[in-house]
Write a protein that holds these residues in place. Structure first.
Motif, PDB file in Angstrom:
ATOM      1  N   ALA A   1      11.293   4.718  -3.619  1.00 39.99           N
ATOM      2  CA  ALA A   1      10.899   4.892  -1.815  1.00 39.99           C
ATOM      3  C   ALA A   1      10.771   3.736  -1.121  1.00 39.99           C
ATOM      4  O   ALA A   1      11.636   4.059   0.274  1.00 39.99           O
ATOM      5  N   LEU A   2      11.577   2.392  -2.120  1.00 40.37           N
ATOM      6  CA  LEU A   2      11.875   1.542  -1.052  1.00 40.37           C
ATOM      7  C   LEU A   2      13.351   1.714  -0.251  1.00 40.37           C
ATOM      8  O   LEU A   2      13.673   1.063   0.903  1.00 40.37           O
ATOM      9  N   ASP A   3      14.942   1.970  -1.152  1.00 44.19           N
ATOM     10  CA  ASP A   3      15.910   2.732  -0.449  1.00 44.19           C
ATOM     11  C   ASP A   3      15.218   3.651   0.047  1.00 44.19           C
ATOM     12  O   ASP A   3      16.424   3.270   1.240  1.00 44.19           O
ATOM     13  N   THR A   4      14.507   4.557   0.453  1.00 38.32           N
ATOM     14  CA  THR A   4      14.757   5.657   1.239  1.00 38.32           C
ATOM     15  C   THR A   4      13.749   5.131   2.879  1.00 38.32           C
ATOM     16  O   THR A   4      14.336   5.475   3.575  1.00 38.32           O
ATOM     17  N   ILE A   5      12.996   4.167   2.514  1.00 39.68           N
ATOM     18  CA  ILE A   5      12.562   3.186   3.874  1.00 39.68           C
ATOM     19  C   ILE A   5      13.144   2.394   4.835  1.00 39.68           C
ATOM     20  O   ILE A   5      13.210   2.404   5.381  1.00 39.68           O
TER      21      ILE A   5
ATOM     22  N   ALA B   1      -4.879  -0.481  -7.307  1.00 40.96           N
ATOM     23  CA  ALA B   1      -4.390   1.269  -7.996  1.00 40.96           C
ATOM     24  C   ALA B   1      -4.317   1.460  -8.999  1.00 40.96           C
ATOM     25  O   ALA B   1      -3.603   2.712  -8.978  1.00 40.96           O
ATOM     26  N   GLY B   2      -4.283   0.610  -9.489  1.00 44.61           N
ATOM     27  CA  GLY B   2      -3.241   0.653 -11.109  1.00 44.61           C
ATOM     28  C   GLY B   2      -2.001   0.432 -11.272  1.00 44.61           C
ATOM     29  O   GLY B   2      -0.802   1.677 -11.890  1.00 44.61           O
ATOM     30  N   VAL B   3      -1.559  -0.095 -10.697  1.00 45.16           N
ATOM     31  CA  VAL B   3       0.080   0.208 -10.990  1.00 45.16           C
ATOM     32  C   VAL B   3       1.104  -0.857 -10.958  1.00 45.16           C
ATOM     33  O   VAL B   3       0.526  -1.558 -10.286  1.00 45.16           O
ATOM     34  N   GLU B   4       2.138  -0.850 -10.746  1.00 47.07           N
ATOM     35  CA  GLU B   4       3.253  -2.007 -10.783  1.00 47.07           C
ATOM     36  C   GLU B   4       4.376  -2.031 -10.321  1.00 47.07           C
ATOM     37  O   GLU B   4       4.402  -0.786 -10.772  1.00 47.07           O
ATOM     38  N   LEU B   5       4.588  -2.540  -9.148  1.00 50.75           N
ATOM     39  CA  LEU B   5       5.631  -2.205  -8.422  1.00 50.75           C
ATOM     40  C   LEU B   5       7.523  -2.740  -8.918  1.00 50.75           C
ATOM     41  O   LEU B   5       7.396  -3.564  -7.797  1.00 50.75           O
ATOM     42  N   ARG B   6       7.344  -3.202  -9.990  1.00 51.67           N
ATOM     43  CA  ARG B   6       8.360  -3.475 -10.498  1.00 51.67           C
ATOM     44  C   ARG B   6      10.286  -1.817 -10.812  1.00 51.67           C
ATOM     45  O   ARG B   6       9.408  -0.898 -10.869  1.00 51.67           O
ATOM     46  N   SER B   7      10.956  -2.257 -10.536  1.00 58.00           N
ATOM     47  CA  SER B   7      12.018  -1.364 -10.513  1.00 58.00           C
ATOM     48  C   SER B   7      12.213  -0.779 -11.773  1.00 58.00           C
ATOM     49  O   SER B   7      12.218  -1.509 -12.658  1.00 58.00           O
ATOM     50  N   ALA B   8      12.571  -0.299 -12.158  1.00 55.35           N
ATOM     51  CA  ALA B   8      12.908   0.721 -13.832  1.00 55.35           C
ATOM     52  C   ALA B   8      14.215  -0.349 -14.281  1.00 55.35           C
ATOM     53  O   ALA B   8      14.391  -0.427 -15.471  1.00 55.35           O
ATOM     54  N   ALA B   9      15.252  -0.875 -13.108  1.00 56.38           N
ATOM     55  CA  ALA B   9      15.701  -1.550 -14.237  1.00 56.38           C
ATOM     56  C   ALA B   9      15.502  -2.661 -14.237  1.00 56.38           C
ATOM     57  O   ALA B   9      16.028  -3.924 -15.204  1.00 56.38           O
ATOM     58  N   GLN B  10      13.864  -2.952 -14.511  1.00 56.57           N
ATOM     59  CA  GLN B  10      13.320  -4.045 -15.256  1.00 56.57           C
ATOM     60  C   GLN B  10      13.100  -4.493 -16.024  1.00 56.57           C
ATOM     61  O   GLN B  10      12.771  -2.916 -17.301  1.00 56.57           O
TER      62      GLN B  10
ATOM     63  N   GLU C   1       0.931  -1.503   0.373  1.00 60.48           N
ATOM     64  CA  GLU C   1      -0.509  -0.015   0.269  1.00 60.48           C
ATOM     65  C   GLU C   1       0.911   1.561   0.139  1.00 60.48           C
ATOM     66  O   GLU C   1       0.752   1.728  -0.713  1.00 60.48           O
ATOM     67  N   ALA C   2       1.647   1.105   0.822  1.00 63.60           N
ATOM     68  CA  ALA C   2       3.076   2.375   0.632  1.00 63.60           C
ATOM     69  C   ALA C   2       3.210   2.424  -0.428  1.00 63.60           C
ATOM     70  O   ALA C   2       3.209   3.759  -0.738  1.00 63.60           O
ATOM     71  N   LEU C   3       3.752   1.572  -1.611  1.00 61.84           N
ATOM     72  CA  LEU C   3       4.738   2.110  -1.770  1.00 61.84           C
ATOM     73  C   LEU C   3       3.880   2.227  -3.765  1.00 61.84           C
ATOM     74  O   LEU C   3       3.926   2.964  -4.711  1.00 61.84           O
ATOM     75  N   ALA C   4       3.037   1.698  -3.341  1.00 61.47           N
ATOM     76  CA  ALA C   4       1.296   1.782  -4.425  1.00 61.47           C
ATOM     77  C   ALA C   4       0.683   3.604  -4.005  1.00 61.47           C
ATOM     78  O   ALA C   4       1.055   4.312  -5.539  1.00 61.47           O
ATOM     79  N   THR C   5       0.811   4.139  -3.131  1.00 56.55           N
ATOM     80  CA  THR C   5       0.393   5.111  -2.946  1.00 56.55           C
ATOM     81  C   THR C   5       1.933   5.898  -3.306  1.00 56.55           C
ATOM     82  O   THR C   5       1.360   7.127  -4.074  1.00 56.55           O
ATOM     83  N   LEU C   6       2.857   5.649  -2.913  1.00 58.06           N
ATOM     84  CA  LEU C   6       4.140   6.782  -3.593  1.00 58.06           C
ATOM     85  C   LEU C   6       4.140   6.892  -5.206  1.00 58.06           C
ATOM     86  O   LEU C   6       4.242   7.557  -5.288  1.00 58.06           O
ATOM     87  N   ALA C   7       3.715   5.475  -6.020  1.00 58.17           N
ATOM     88  CA  ALA C   7       4.024   5.949  -6.740  1.00 58.17           C
ATOM     89  C   ALA C   7       3.153   6.173  -7.323  1.00 58.17           C
ATOM     90  O   ALA C   7       3.396   6.930  -8.825  1.00 58.17           O
TER      91      ALA C   7
ATOM     92  N   HIS D   1       3.303 -16.461  -1.659  1.00 56.96           N
ATOM     93  CA  HIS D   1       2.254 -15.388  -0.727  1.00 56.96           C
ATOM     94  C   HIS D   1       2.682 -14.235  -1.025  1.00 56.96           C
ATOM     95  O   HIS D   1       1.888 -12.931  -0.619  1.00 56.96           O
ATOM     96  N   VAL D   2       4.249 -13.327  -1.581  1.00 61.32           N
ATOM     97  CA  VAL D   2       4.353 -12.344  -1.713  1.00 61.32           C
ATOM     98  C   VAL D   2       3.055 -11.818  -2.984  1.00 61.32           C
ATOM     99  O   VAL D   2       2.815 -10.349  -3.014  1.00 61.32           O
ATOM    100  N   GLU D   3       2.578 -12.837  -3.674  1.00 63.31           N
ATOM    101  CA  GLU D   3       1.937 -12.347  -5.194  1.00 63.31           C
ATOM    102  C   GLU D   3       0.508 -11.439  -3.666  1.00 63.31           C
ATOM    103  O   GLU D   3      -0.132 -11.020  -4.996  1.00 63.31           O
ATOM    104  N   ALA D   4       0.525 -11.911  -2.895  1.00 67.02           N
ATOM    105  CA  ALA D   4      -0.940 -11.100  -2.329  1.00 67.02           C
ATOM    106  C   ALA D   4      -0.871  -9.036  -2.348  1.00 67.02           C
ATOM    107  O   ALA D   4      -1.265  -9.118  -2.945  1.00 67.02           O
ATOM    108  N   VAL D   5       0.763  -8.628  -2.532  1.00 62.85           N
ATOM    109  CA  VAL D   5       1.101  -7.615  -3.594  1.00 62.85           C
ATOM    110  C   VAL D   5       0.065  -7.548  -4.781  1.00 62.85           C
ATOM    111  O   VAL D   5      -0.069  -6.206  -4.872  1.00 62.85           O
ATOM    112  N   ARG D   6       0.202  -8.516  -5.452  1.00 60.30           N
ATOM    113  CA  ARG D   6      -0.270  -8.007  -7.087  1.00 60.30           C
ATOM    114  C   ARG D   6      -2.399  -7.487  -6.621  1.00 60.30           C
ATOM    115  O   ARG D   6      -2.795  -7.092  -7.795  1.00 60.30           O
ATOM    116  N   LEU D   7      -2.436  -7.940  -5.678  1.00 57.91           N
ATOM    117  CA  LEU D   7      -3.830  -7.175  -5.827  1.00 57.91           C
ATOM    118  C   LEU D   7      -4.348  -5.539  -4.739  1.00 57.91           C
ATOM    119  O   LEU D   7      -5.318  -4.773  -5.434  1.00 57.91           O
ATOM    120  N   VAL D   8      -3.511  -5.649  -4.184  1.00 59.15           N
ATOM    121  CA  VAL D   8      -2.507  -4.157  -4.055  1.00 59.15           C
ATOM    122  C   VAL D   8      -2.401  -3.418  -5.519  1.00 59.15           C
ATOM    123  O   VAL D   8      -3.276  -2.198  -5.529  1.00 59.15           O
TER     124      VAL D   8
END
Ligand code: NDP
Length: 308
Positions: A211-215, A299-308, A196-202, A288-295
């Motif tokens: 976001a992750l590096d700073t958190i 939110a209509g975002v994908e939390l992927r690194s720019a390096a991907q 939720e935090a990363l989706a909000t920030l995205a 279990h980590v795939e639960a992130v996909r629901l968030v």
């Protein structure tokens, strides 16, 4: 000249060659103890017996016969109770004086029931769920949370040390399972809240990398933010190591433990609700980590690194 270490007098039976049970059993096979394995899908136990130093039993009863320590590592207490029961069940084979160690992440009430049941046959019981994941199991660095008689734990400590680094006595029967479930309730909350935090920030224009590096250099970090998100979410890899179905079960147990203890644990109840819906939506095999996909979807975002 050195001689090979003698197999010691302790005989171990291990039931449940799943994602985490298999590396645990592998360490036991390489230990000085004598090992017998059983698995519901017999091809897996046969393949294990062909590769490692272990006898293969055809039934739970056969595995338990002659064993000093019987270890189960099954999805939940429901499967443990079913493996105990029946004509070829563990109860038939368990011998007086043996210790039954349940490494399943199970339910405290079921564990108390099982302890009573096996006690009538002169068998001691410990609930001893583990944490540290598949990688911890592979490195024999699991934490083992044991509930039951402290003296019984001392008797089996040399066996648990084969795959465990930190062996903790939590209290009476059921407390190992209580602690494990509550730990996993926290894991569930950390995964969901970090998503939720990363989706909000995205959505407000901060990239998941920043976001992750700073958190992770700040006070909101957790094992989820420091390890799971960088390795699995930002990479989009989502390897399957711990099924979402199992975290759903653990979150439900944690919420139940809190309820029975009379604690107003709203976040544990919410974790149970969120992971039940994720399990419903993503199915039995999702990690279990795939639960992130629901968030992400909501939110209509994908939390992927720019390096991907
Ligand atoms: P898996 O789903 O990978 O494996 C489950 C095991 O249980 C398999 O050996 C399976 O047999 C067996 N099984 C399933 N249903 C039955 C049944 N009805 N009767 C008999 N055997 C059955 O689970 P894990 O190895 O990941 O997890 C095992 C336990 O450890 C769970 O309680 C989990 O919560 C806990 N745990 C898991 C962690 C992980 O990272 N994976 C971390 C910490 C704890 P078959 O091969 O026939 O399917």
């Amino acid at each position: 000249m050195t001689t090979a270490p003698a197999r010691t007098e302790l005989r171990i039976a291990f039931l449940g060659l799943g994602a985490i049970g298999t590396p645990m059993a592998r360490h036991l096979a390489a230990s000085p103890f004598e090992l017998t394995v059983w698995n519901r899908t017999a091809e897996k136990s046969r393949a294990f017996g062909a590769e490692f130093a272990a006898r293969v039993a055809d039934t739970p009863a056969e595995a338990a016969r002659g064993a000093d320590v019987v270890i189960t590592c099954l999805p939940s207490s429901v499967e443990v109770e079913s493996v105990l029961a029946g004509e070829h069940g563990l109860l038939v084979g368990l011998e007086r004086g043996a210790v039954f160690v349940d490494c399943t992440s199970g339910d405290p009430a079921a564990s108390r029931r099982i302890a009573e049941q096996v006690k009538k046959r002169g068998v001691e019981f410990l609930d001893a769920p583990v944490s540290g994941g598949v990688s911890g199991a592979e490195q024999a660095r699991l934490t083992v949370m044991a509930g039951g008689d402290a003296a019984v734990l001392e008797r089996v400590r040399p066996v648990l040390t084969v795959f465990g680094e930190k062996i903790v006595h939590c209290g009476v029967v059921g407390t190992g399972h209580a602690l494990k479930s509550v730990n996993n309730g926290l894991l569930a909350l950390h995964i969901w809240s970090t998503a939720e935090a990363l989706a909000t920030l995205a959505r407000v224009g901060v990239s998941p990398d920043v976001a992750l590096d700073t958190i992770n250099a700040s006070s909101g970090r957790s094992n989820a933010s420091m390890n799971l998100f960088p390795e699995r979410v930002l990479t989009g890899r989502f390897p399957r190591t711990f099924r979402l179905a199992l975290l759903d079960k653990d979150s439900r147990i944690a919420a139940g433990v809190a309820r029975e203890a009379g604690v107003d644990a709203r976040l544990l109840a919410l974790a149970a609700e969120l992971f039940a819906s994720a399990h419903d939506e993503l199915g039995e095999e999702a990690d279990h980590v795939e639960a992130v996909r629901l968030v992400e979807r909501a939110a209509g975002v994908e939390l992927r690194s720019a390096a991907q």
